[in-house]
Design a protein around this motif. Structure first.
Motif, PDB file in Angstrom:
ATOM      1  N   LYS A   1      38.266  40.307  43.183  1.00 15.77           N
ATOM      2  CA  LYS A   1      37.166  41.174  42.790  1.00 15.77           C
ATOM      3  C   LYS A   1      36.164  40.356  41.989  1.00 15.77           C
ATOM      4  CE  LYS A   1      40.489  44.169  43.876  1.00 15.77           C
ATOM      5  NZ  LYS A   1      41.898  43.799  44.187  1.00 15.77           N
ATOM      6  N   PHE A   2      34.886  40.569  42.235  1.00 12.05           N
ATOM      7  CA  PHE A   2      33.834  39.772  41.611  1.00 12.05           C
ATOM      8  C   PHE A   2      32.928  40.681  40.784  1.00 12.05           C
ATOM      9  CE2 PHE A   2      35.334  37.503  45.269  1.00 12.05           C
ATOM     10  CZ  PHE A   2      35.322  36.172  44.899  1.00 12.05           C
ATOM     11  N   ARG A   3      32.655  40.248  39.542  1.00  8.82           N
ATOM     12  CA  ARG A   3      31.830  41.043  38.652  1.00  8.82           C
ATOM     13  C   ARG A   3      31.080  40.137  37.677  1.00  8.82           C
ATOM     14  NH1 ARG A   3      37.267  43.573  35.908  1.00  8.82           N
ATOM     15  NH2 ARG A   3      37.847  41.775  34.652  1.00  8.82           N
ATOM     16  N   VAL A   4      30.032  40.680  37.081  1.00  7.79           N
ATOM     17  CA  VAL A   4      29.290  40.012  36.015  1.00  7.79           C
ATOM     18  C   VAL A   4      29.544  40.805  34.743  1.00  7.79           C
ATOM     19  CG1 VAL A   4      27.035  39.255  35.191  1.00  7.79           C
ATOM     20  CG2 VAL A   4      27.531  39.265  37.649  1.00  7.79           C
ATOM     21  N   ARG A   5      29.870  40.113  33.667  1.00  7.67           N
ATOM     22  CA  ARG A   5      30.289  40.808  32.446  1.00  7.67           C
ATOM     23  C   ARG A   5      29.551  40.268  31.233  1.00  7.67           C
ATOM     24  NH1 ARG A   5      36.392  42.486  31.484  1.00  7.67           N
ATOM     25  NH2 ARG A   5      35.578  44.091  32.869  1.00  7.67           N
ATOM     26  N   ARG A   6      29.145  41.195  30.366  1.00  6.38           N
ATOM     27  CA  ARG A   6      28.496  40.815  29.107  1.00  6.38           C
ATOM     28  C   ARG A   6      29.271  41.415  27.941  1.00  6.38           C
ATOM     29  NH1 ARG A   6      22.098  41.027  28.139  1.00  6.38           N
ATOM     30  NH2 ARG A   6      22.083  39.187  26.801  1.00  6.38           N
ATOM     31  N   TYR A   7      29.467  40.593  26.905  1.00 10.47           N
ATOM     32  CA  TYR A   7      30.128  41.034  25.687  1.00 10.47           C
ATOM     33  C   TYR A   7      29.082  41.281  24.610  1.00 10.47           C
ATOM     34  CZ  TYR A   7      34.391  39.467  27.971  1.00 10.47           C
ATOM     35  OH  TYR A   7      35.427  39.307  28.856  1.00 10.47           O
ATOM     36  N   GLY A   8      29.045  42.507  24.083  1.00  7.61           N
ATOM     37  CA  GLY A   8      28.048  42.864  23.096  1.00  7.61           C
ATOM     38  C   GLY A   8      26.737  43.247  23.758  1.00  7.61           C
ATOM     39  N   ALA A   9      25.851  43.824  22.961  1.00  8.07           N
ATOM     40  CA  ALA A   9      24.566  44.259  23.502  1.00  8.07           C
ATOM     41  C   ALA A   9      23.686  43.083  23.915  1.00  8.07           C
ATOM     42  CB  ALA A   9      23.841  45.124  22.472  1.00  8.07           C
ATOM     43  N   ALA A  10      23.866  41.952  23.251  1.00  8.43           N
ATOM     44  CA  ALA A  10      23.059  40.770  23.584  1.00  8.43           C
ATOM     45  C   ALA A  10      23.912  39.508  23.525  1.00  8.43           C
ATOM     46  CB  ALA A  10      21.879  40.650  22.619  1.00  8.43           C
ATOM     47  N   GLY A  11      25.196  39.655  23.834  1.00 13.83           N
ATOM     48  CA  GLY A  11      26.123  38.539  23.737  1.00 13.83           C
ATOM     49  C   GLY A  11      26.207  37.715  25.003  1.00 13.83           C
ATOM     50  N   PRO A  12      27.230  36.867  25.111  1.00 13.75           N
ATOM     51  CA  PRO A  12      27.367  35.961  26.253  1.00 13.75           C
ATOM     52  C   PRO A  12      27.622  36.712  27.559  1.00 13.75           C
ATOM     53  CG  PRO A  12      29.336  35.926  24.889  1.00 13.75           C
ATOM     54  CD  PRO A  12      28.324  36.711  24.139  1.00 13.75           C
ATOM     55  N   VAL A  13      27.194  36.083  28.649  1.00 17.72           N
ATOM     56  CA  VAL A  13      27.329  36.655  29.990  1.00 17.72           C
ATOM     57  C   VAL A  13      28.191  35.728  30.830  1.00 17.72           C
ATOM     58  CG1 VAL A  13      26.093  37.345  32.076  1.00 17.72           C
ATOM     59  CG2 VAL A  13      25.090  37.795  29.825  1.00 17.72           C
ATOM     60  N   PHE A  14      29.093  36.308  31.620  1.00 15.29           N
ATOM     61  CA  PHE A  14      29.984  35.533  32.479  1.00 15.29           C
ATOM     62  C   PHE A  14      29.961  36.096  33.895  1.00 15.29           C
ATOM     63  CE2 PHE A  14      31.674  35.282  28.191  1.00 15.29           C
ATOM     64  CZ  PHE A  14      32.001  33.935  28.042  1.00 15.29           C
ATOM     65  N   VAL A  15      30.043  35.197  34.870  1.00 14.23           N
ATOM     66  CA  VAL A  15      30.367  35.605  36.236  1.00 14.23           C
ATOM     67  C   VAL A  15      31.860  35.387  36.404  1.00 14.23           C
ATOM     68  CG1 VAL A  15      28.091  35.213  37.220  1.00 14.23           C
ATOM     69  CG2 VAL A  15      29.701  33.309  37.099  1.00 14.23           C
ATOM     70  N   GLU A  16      32.536  36.352  37.033  1.00 13.44           N
ATOM     71  CA  GLU A  16      33.995  36.343  36.990  1.00 13.44           C
ATOM     72  C   GLU A  16      34.614  36.773  38.305  1.00 13.44           C
ATOM     73  OE1 GLU A  16      36.307  37.772  33.355  1.00 13.44           O
ATOM     74  OE2 GLU A  16      36.615  39.451  34.730  1.00 13.44           O
TER      75      GLU A  16
ATOM     76  N   HIS B   1      39.053  33.745  36.732  1.00 17.32           N
ATOM     77  CA  HIS B   1      38.257  32.534  36.548  1.00 17.32           C
ATOM     78  C   HIS B   1      36.829  32.974  36.298  1.00 17.32           C
ATOM     79  CE1 HIS B   1      36.271  28.757  36.950  1.00 17.32           C
ATOM     80  NE2 HIS B   1      35.655  29.113  38.053  1.00 17.32           N
ATOM     81  N   ARG B   2      36.190  32.385  35.297  1.00 13.71           N
ATOM     82  CA  ARG B   2      34.822  32.783  34.999  1.00 13.71           C
ATOM     83  C   ARG B   2      34.005  31.598  34.518  1.00 13.71           C
ATOM     84  NH1 ARG B   2      35.763  36.332  29.434  1.00 13.71           N
ATOM     85  NH2 ARG B   2      36.038  34.583  28.007  1.00 13.71           N
ATOM     86  N   SER B   3      32.689  31.745  34.603  1.00 11.03           N
ATOM     87  CA  SER B   3      31.751  30.738  34.122  1.00 11.03           C
ATOM     88  C   SER B   3      30.669  31.434  33.304  1.00 11.03           C
ATOM     89  CB  SER B   3      31.086  29.989  35.287  1.00 11.03           C
ATOM     90  OG  SER B   3      32.050  29.292  36.048  1.00 11.03           O
ATOM     91  N   LYS B   4      30.309  30.818  32.192  1.00  9.38           N
ATOM     92  CA  LYS B   4      29.261  31.372  31.344  1.00  9.38           C
ATOM     93  C   LYS B   4      27.898  31.016  31.909  1.00  9.38           C
ATOM     94  CE  LYS B   4      27.761  31.496  26.506  1.00  9.38           C
ATOM     95  NZ  LYS B   4      28.013  30.945  25.143  1.00  9.38           N
ATOM     96  N   ILE B   5      27.007  32.001  31.940  1.00  7.95           N
ATOM     97  CA  ILE B   5      25.635  31.756  32.398  1.00  7.95           C
ATOM     98  C   ILE B   5      24.672  32.348  31.375  1.00  7.95           C
ATOM     99  CG2 ILE B   5      26.333  31.792  34.826  1.00  7.95           C
ATOM    100  CD1 ILE B   5      25.041  34.591  35.020  1.00  7.95           C
TER     101      ILE B   5
END
Length: 284
Positions: A106-121, A133-137
């Motif tokens: 399953k593939f998703r984009v995730r953000r932590y916090g209202a303006a925090g880091p973003v990951f593709v996962e 497995h994820r990468s920060k973008i």
């Protein structure tokens, strides 16, 4: 679920240790693995429970002395932080239906916090076992996922390639408030999370705007997850036994899709197996 059952029901030994050996800021979730990890070699588990607030308070009281709050914890929000995910599927909802070739990843984009880091996962399941497995973008790069081709030098290139190959597109954004504890127990990393106020909105664009109120996905329970590798530590095993906790299947994505009618519930004429798959809300 035999491996998972064994890991939960083994004897609790008096010599087990649940004292954090490293600060939470340098630990990662037990389910995170490198990009080349084979599904069969991943030995992480994510055990879910649907709980009432009294049960949550009991668990927090027992883990808070052994595990540290997640680095994203916001004291102003009761140590919670907002998590927002863009979930993907094909035009014919192959991920939802678990079509061959779409039933494990399953593939998703995730953000932590209202303006925090973003990951593709990418999240993969092999039986009871889970690996991510994820990468920060950069948040400004999320829109680049809509491009037909990229230059191959971007951290999210592997994710973009999978979107193209599997014909995945944004389906919805789901947000919730999470309180998380992280540390070590019995020599391994442990993470315990509590998710509340789960809501979602339809989405056909690559964007991470706030969900706001959205459509409620779960209102009367808290989704709790115990995350660990190999075997459930004594700290968590004791909680399961003392509180008589029963694992539950729950998927934020699947429940949102069903609640909005994007995919019809299986008709009576369909096989019992197909109906069971649609009812089962295994994690996506």
């Amino acid at each position: 679920m035999s491996d998972l059952f064994d890991s939960m029901t083994g004897a609790v030994t008096s010599g087990s240790s649940a004292t954090p050996r490293e600060p939470a800021s340098v630990l990662e979730s037990p389910s995170l693995f490198g990009p080349d990890t084979e599904a069969g070699s991943a030995t992480a588990y994510e055990v879910k429970f649907l709980l009432g607030e009294d049960q949550v308070r009991e668990i927090v009281g027992r883990v808070a002395g052994h595990l540290a709050l997640d680095p994203y914890a916001d004291p102003a929000r009761g140590n919670a932080y907002q998590t927002t995910s863009v979930y993907t599927d094909t035009p014919t909802f192959d991920v939802f239906h678990r079509t061959d070739g779409y039933d494990r990843d399953k593939f998703r984009v995730r953000r932590y916090g209202a303006a925090g880091p973003v990951f593709v996962e990418r999240k993969s399941k092999n039986g009871d076992k889970v690996r991510k497995h994820r990468s920060k973008i950069d948040a400004r790069e999320v829109a680049d996922l809509a491009a037909a081709a990229l230059n191959g030098e971007w951290a999210g290139e592997w994710f973009h390639s999978q979107l193209i190959e599997k014909q995945l597109r944004p389906i919805c954004r789901v947000a919730y408030e999470r309180v998380a504890y992280l540390g070590t127990a019995d020599g391994g990393t442990v993470r315990v999370t509590f998710d509340r106020n789960i809501r979602g909105v339809l989405a056909d664009q690559w964007a991470l705007e706030a969900v706001g109120t959205g459509a409620p996905v779960l209102t009367d329970r808290v989704v709790c997850e115990f995350k660990f590798r190999t075997a459930m530590p004594a700290l968590l095993k004791g909680i399961v036994a003392d509180l008589n906790l029963v694992p539950a299947r729950f998927s934020k994505y699947r429940n949102f899709v069903l609640s909005t009618g994007l995919v019809p519930v299986a008709a009576p004429a369909e096989s019992a197996g197909a109906q069971a798959r649609d009812r089962e809300a295994a994690d996506v």
